[in-house]
Design a protein around this motif. Sequence first.
Motif, mmCIF file in Angstrom:
data_model
loop_
_atom_site.group_PDB
_atom_site.id
_atom_site.type_symbol
_atom_site.label_atom_id
_atom_site.label_comp_id
_atom_site.label_asym_id
_atom_site.label_seq_id
_atom_site.Cartn_x
_atom_site.Cartn_y
_atom_site.Cartn_z
ATOM 1 N N LEU A 60 5.636 -45.512 15.648
ATOM 2 C CA LEU A 60 4.661 -44.516 16.396
ATOM 3 C C LEU A 60 3.852 -43.640 15.609
ATOM 4 C CD1 LEU A 60 3.532 -43.801 19.210
ATOM 5 C CD2 LEU A 60 5.479 -42.555 19.557
ATOM 6 N N THR A 62 1.768 -40.484 15.499
ATOM 7 C CA THR A 62 1.143 -39.380 16.245
ATOM 8 C C THR A 62 0.223 -38.398 15.353
ATOM 9 O OG1 THR A 62 2.876 -37.669 16.027
ATOM 10 C CG2 THR A 62 2.903 -39.574 17.816
ATOM 11 N N ALA A 170 2.479 -48.288 17.260
ATOM 12 C CA ALA A 170 1.691 -47.616 18.389
ATOM 13 C C ALA A 170 1.019 -46.533 17.694
ATOM 14 C CB ALA A 170 2.826 -47.298 19.375
ATOM 15 N N THR A 171 -0.025 -45.817 18.623
ATOM 16 C CA THR A 171 -0.815 -44.840 18.195
ATOM 17 C C THR A 171 -0.993 -43.928 19.168
ATOM 18 O OG1 THR A 171 -3.051 -45.487 18.488
ATOM 19 C CG2 THR A 171 -2.042 -46.009 16.511
ATOM 20 N N PHE A 190 10.999 -46.134 18.630
ATOM 21 C CA PHE A 190 9.953 -46.126 17.440
ATOM 22 C C PHE A 190 10.582 -45.191 16.237
ATOM 23 C CE2 PHE A 190 6.949 -47.360 20.718
ATOM 24 C CZ PHE A 190 6.414 -48.399 20.147
ATOM 25 N N ILE A 192 9.235 -42.368 14.329
ATOM 26 C CA ILE A 192 7.817 -41.600 14.157
ATOM 27 C C ILE A 192 7.252 -40.904 13.478
ATOM 28 C CG2 ILE A 192 6.851 -39.813 16.086
ATOM 29 C CD1 ILE A 192 8.775 -40.515 18.002
#
Length: 301
Positions: A60, A62, A170-171, A190, A192
């Motif tokens: 993920l 972020t 994922a974003t 995830f 991260i």
Amino acid sequence: MIEYLQKQNVDNKLIEKLEKYRKENGLFDDPRVIKPEFKYYGKEVLEESISALLAGKNILLTGAKATGKNVLAENLSYLFARPSWNVSFHVNTDFSSLIGADTFKDNQVTFRKGPIYEASTRGGFAVLDEINMAKNEAISVLHASLDHRRIIDLPGYEKIKLDPNTRFIATMNYGYVGTREVNEALASRFMIIHMPNITKENLDKLLADTFTKLKEEYRKAFIDMFISLQFKSENNEISTKSVDLRGLISAIETMQIGLNPYDAILMGIANKSFDEFEREIVIDTIKTKIPSQIKESIFND
């Protein structure tokens, strides 16, 4: 692309493991293995993400706007030579848009495969863009795919086991209209990675690589301008609206067509701020770096 990793001093042992993976699992002729338009620059983030994916984990990404989350996801899919599917999440995302649904075709009911189904069965990389835009009930259908079970449970069909090469990237951004907190159950599935703002050095590499004919003096001016805006945003003098890397690249592309550089920068950067007071701050910053009229070409012949 391997040379690109070497130039960024990515750990050689990690590169060797990636090359081994590519030789054993790469699908170089698959039309969904797409070469990215831009390269991602950032040694630490590349090492973290490649390590996690080689270990079979999902990641993920972020961070703030203009940190290169989508660019990194595209680069990773290509580096691993795996087909990719992109899913843009929104409040109306549901089971059928992710996994698929029954549809009527040629006088019979058939299953229309969704992007998550395709990526899961074909060993692809599924890029889950803006995952915190979706409702929890939509995301919950992915839980069995993302954890150790690695299955898709289709009502009325048999459970489908994920291909060993399937990965989810994922974003998410914070602070956008419509975004929400990612729940604990999803986050736990995830690894991260917090994406840092692009550094002056890495922005220089990106622009030099993307615009090979751009004169160095103007490349440096654009970089100084962008980093100044980024600094003002970090110190809450302006919002992130004008700290738009896509906007800077688009502006330089319009300069290649022949638009005056100052006007192109206004279109790609300053006009992203709709608050008049903020826009004036952005324009004042631009004026200190970019002349309003440039008579010569900013590109080498």
